[in-house]
Design an enzyme around this catalytic site. Structure first.
Site, PDB file in Angstrom:
ATOM      1  N   THR A 199       0.850  -1.188   0.000  1.00  7.49           N
ATOM      2  CA  THR A 199       0.000   0.000   0.000  1.00  7.49           C
ATOM      3  C   THR A 199       0.886   1.238   0.000  1.00  7.49           C
ATOM      4  O   THR A 199       2.114   1.142  -0.069  1.00  7.49           O
ATOM      5  CB  THR A 199      -0.904   0.025   1.246  1.00  7.49           C
ATOM      6  OG1 THR A 199      -0.117   0.372   2.403  1.00  7.49           O
ATOM      7  CG2 THR A 199      -1.561  -1.333   1.478  1.00  7.49           C
ATOM      8  N   CYS A 200       0.255   2.401   0.135  1.00  4.41           N
ATOM      9  CA  CYS A 200       1.034   3.639   0.119  1.00  4.41           C
ATOM     10  C   CYS A 200       1.909   3.783   1.355  1.00  4.41           C
ATOM     11  O   CYS A 200       2.880   4.549   1.345  1.00  4.41           O
ATOM     12  CB  CYS A 200       0.114   4.852  -0.009  1.00  4.41           C
ATOM     13  SG  CYS A 200      -1.042   5.056   1.349  1.00  4.41           S
ATOM     14  N   SER A 242      -1.617   1.832  11.477  1.00  5.31           N
ATOM     15  CA  SER A 242      -1.696   2.740  10.334  1.00  5.31           C
ATOM     16  C   SER A 242      -1.209   4.135  10.694  1.00  5.31           C
ATOM     17  O   SER A 242      -1.208   4.532  11.862  1.00  5.31           O
ATOM     18  CB  SER A 242      -3.141   2.832   9.825  1.00  5.31           C
ATOM     19  OG  SER A 242      -3.589   1.593   9.340  1.00  5.31           O
ATOM     20  N   MET A 301      -8.795   7.579  -2.964  1.00  9.84           N
ATOM     21  CA  MET A 301      -8.288   8.732  -2.218  1.00  9.84           C
ATOM     22  C   MET A 301      -8.981  10.022  -2.649  1.00  9.84           C
ATOM     23  O   MET A 301      -9.313  10.873  -1.826  1.00  9.84           O
ATOM     24  CB  MET A 301      -6.775   8.850  -2.391  1.00  9.84           C
ATOM     25  CG  MET A 301      -5.981   7.840  -1.606  1.00  9.84           C
ATOM     26  SD  MET A 301      -6.163   8.069   0.173  1.00  9.84           S
ATOM     27  CE  MET A 301      -4.839   7.019   0.761  1.00  9.84           C
TER      28      MET A 301
END
Length: 435
Positions: free
Chosen positions: A49-50, A109, A193
């Site tokens: 993921t980012c 996260s 996003m």
């Protein structure tokens, strides 16, 4: 069999490293298959993921598993292992399972309690299942982890008003401009996003929203939901010239907003421009940050905005960590009940005993061997053993969850000449270790 996690995330690596180590969605299946072919790797799932790239694997041995995971990562991204190693972390067995629970529930996260990671973990697991790189252990683990994360978000307030990266982007804009009334915003990209950003912009006073995307139909779908306009991708700079705020989030592998073009644009533009790049790899060349009146923020720059979480949510996290510890214990209790771990260890020890006898015989018959030659022969022999045992071990794991598991395991032991004594000795050793 051991569960081993290797990865890097926003805690261990800056964005300029993370963006070089992202698995492209189009290459996910090939990456899984390639890793599965490495020695020591029995099962694997890749989460990319980012904010993180992590590999959750089942390996036959921890130390060899570590090496082959690192080697795979270095080879795949064509980087020296020594350059990657400082940014990597490893979790073994219970720590690896604990970490996956926290990641999936949003506790690890950048945005505490966010739900997006749950969907990303589910997607990673589904791809691995379709590619046949998961088996008994990871299938069970990921199902349990996803179920737990769903319960967390349903029954607790951990994600109530959870700050998202897109929310943080909007907050940065408010801090810079004070008010967003009558500001013009351009969104480059029409993915999740961008949609989250539009949700956070609702009621902010933004007067003019334009969505630009390489695939125009995707931009049109999003624009219809939020009463926004659609701009032509090929005319992006013309739209940027009129923008106060630009939010960029695309899946492009290379920057799409270049320093040279922005230098020219800003020399003609009468006002400053806030550009928030939440793509990974980054969508805006870093050197753009040196252009006067070009205010550039990337994902790591938003960390300060999203770090302010309520005391109530922190309290919930502490409670969840205790619950996760219990879940981890339950998982390993289940694994012990499989009954195949002692069989696998007995099989491996029998193979290694055969290797030792063979090496002793070889040393006696070929006394002229140098120490280096003797060591090399031993390494190659061990490699052959590992490759020979890999498929039988995988099949044994699958047998262990079948209805006639006991009968199948007994057949397996007879085929490989494993006596009850061989297995019982291992079981006693395990019991002593646990106590």
């Amino acid at each position: 069999m051991f569960i081993l996690t290797m990865g890097l995330n926003h805690h261990t690596a800056p964005i300029d490293i993370r963006e070089k180590l992202v698995f492209k969605e189009s290459e996910e299946e090939m990456a899984l298959v390639t890793l599965q072919q490495e020695k020591s790797i029995l099962e694997n799932v890749i989460i990319s993921t980012c904010n993180r790239t992590e590999i959750i694997a089942v390996v036959d041995q921890i130390h060899t598993g570590r090496y082959y995971l690192k080697r795979f990562m270095a080879n795949w991204f064509q980087m020296d292992m020594e350059k990657i190693e400082p940014y990597l972390f490893f979790h073994e067995e219970s720590d690896a399972v604990n970490h996956l629970y926290k990641v999936t529930a949003g506790l690890d996260s950048l945005v505490l309690g966010e739900t997006q990671i749950l969907g990303q973990v589910k997607h990673a697991f589904e791809i691995a299942k379709q590619t046949a790189t998961t088996g008994t252990l990871l299938n069970k683990l990921f199902r349990e982890v996803v179920t737990f994360a769903k319960k967390v978000h349903h029954h607790t307030k951990i994600n109530e008003n959870a700050v998202s990266v897109s929310y943080a982007a909007v907050e940065v804009a408010k801090k810079l401009y004070g008010s967003l009334d009558n500001k013009k915003i351009v969104l480059v990209g029409a993915g999740e996003m961008s949609e989250l950003a539009l949700q956070n912009l609702a009621g902010s006073g933004i007067a003019d929203i334009t969505i630009i995307n390489r695939t125009k139909s995707n931009a049109e779908l999003l624009a219809n939901q939020f009463q926004a306009k659609v701009g032509a991708y090929e005319n992006m700079n013309e739209h940027l010239m009129l923008a106060d705020i630009v939010l960029v989030s695309t899946s492009a592998a290379e920057p799409i907003i270049k320093q040279a073009a922005m230098q020219d644009l800003m020399e003609q533009k009468a006002s400053s421009m806030l550009v928030i790049d939440i793509g990974l790899p980054r969508n805006v060349e870093h050197d753009c940050s040196y252009i006067p009146n070009f205010h550039l923020y990337d994902i790591d720059d938003l960390a300060g905005v999203v770090s302010a979480n309520s005391l109530e949510r922190q309290r919930i996290v502490l409670e969840l960590e205790k619950t996760i510890e219990a879940e981890v214990r339950n998982f390993f209790e289940w694994e012990k009940q499989l009954g195949v771990v002692p069989v696998i260890r007995a099989l491996r020890e029998k193979a290694l005993d055969m290797q030792e006898v063979t090496m002793t015989s070889l040393e006696n018959k070929l006394p002229g061997l140098t120490e280096r030659e003797y060591i090399q022969i031993g390494k190659h022999m061990k490699s052959i053993i590992n490759q020979m045992l890999k498929q039988p071990i995988s099949e044994l794991k699958e047998m262990s969850v079948e209805e006639d598991a006991t009968t199948s395991i007994e057949h397996f032991k007879r085929i490989f000449g494993l006596s009850e004594t061989d297995v019982t000795v291992i079981e006693k050793e395990q019991a002593e270790t646990r106590s």
